[in-house]
Write a protein that holds these residues in place. Structure first.
Motif: not given
Length: 153
Positions: A98-102, A147-149, A141-142, A135-136
């Motif tokens: 996974g990753f976060g993208s913004f 399910y996070l890191f 971002v829901q 950031m989320l």
């Protein structure tokens, strides 16, 4: 793609598997340069790559010829192979799933660049978990926390 014009700015955040502090200062610059080279090799624009021992921020000028998911998959795969081939860490290095993208606009490039360039100082005051959840939340971002890191407490 002829006739296609765009300017997309994306910050991507991803963590070391198990959130271990494996990206040591001694080789951090080399890893970040390698990641930037991977981005260039995919015909995308690396604006800045930086991070600390347990996670990385990548700021990219993204062309529509490649999806964010495909680019991140290639960055993580290539950089973990690079780290392992250089034997920078004992055992096998891997990134977490996974990753976060913004996304950002043109007027935000300088502030995002400064934020990413100051990661080490920033994380003396705030944990990665706090930063990531902030950031989320900021980007609305829901998410489901399970399910996070994997977090190290």
């Amino acid at each position: 793609m002829a006739g296609t014009f765009s300017q997309l700015y994306v910050q991507v955040v991803f963590a070391v598997k198990g959130r271990e502090n494996l990206i040591k200062k001694e080789f951090r610059t080399e890893v970040f340069e390698y990641i930037a080279g991977t981005i260039k090799g995919k015909d995308q624009k690396p604006i800045i790559v930086n991070g600390v021992g347990d996670h990385v921020h990548v700021f990219i000028g993204l062309r529509p010829s490649m999806s964010v998911s495909d680019l991140v998959r290639d960055i993580k795969n290539n950089s973990s192979n690079f780290i392992n081939s250089k034997k920078f860490v004992k055992g096998k290095f891997a990134w977490q799933e996974g990753f976060g993208s913004f996304t950002y606009g043109q007027s935000q490039i300088d502030s995002v660049f400064k934020y990413i360039s100051n990661q080490e100082a920033h994380h003396q005051k705030k944990t990665f978990k706090e930063e990531y959840i902030d950031m989320l939340t900021k980007f609305q971002v829901q998410y489901d926390e399970k399910y996070l890191f994997d977090w190290i407490e």
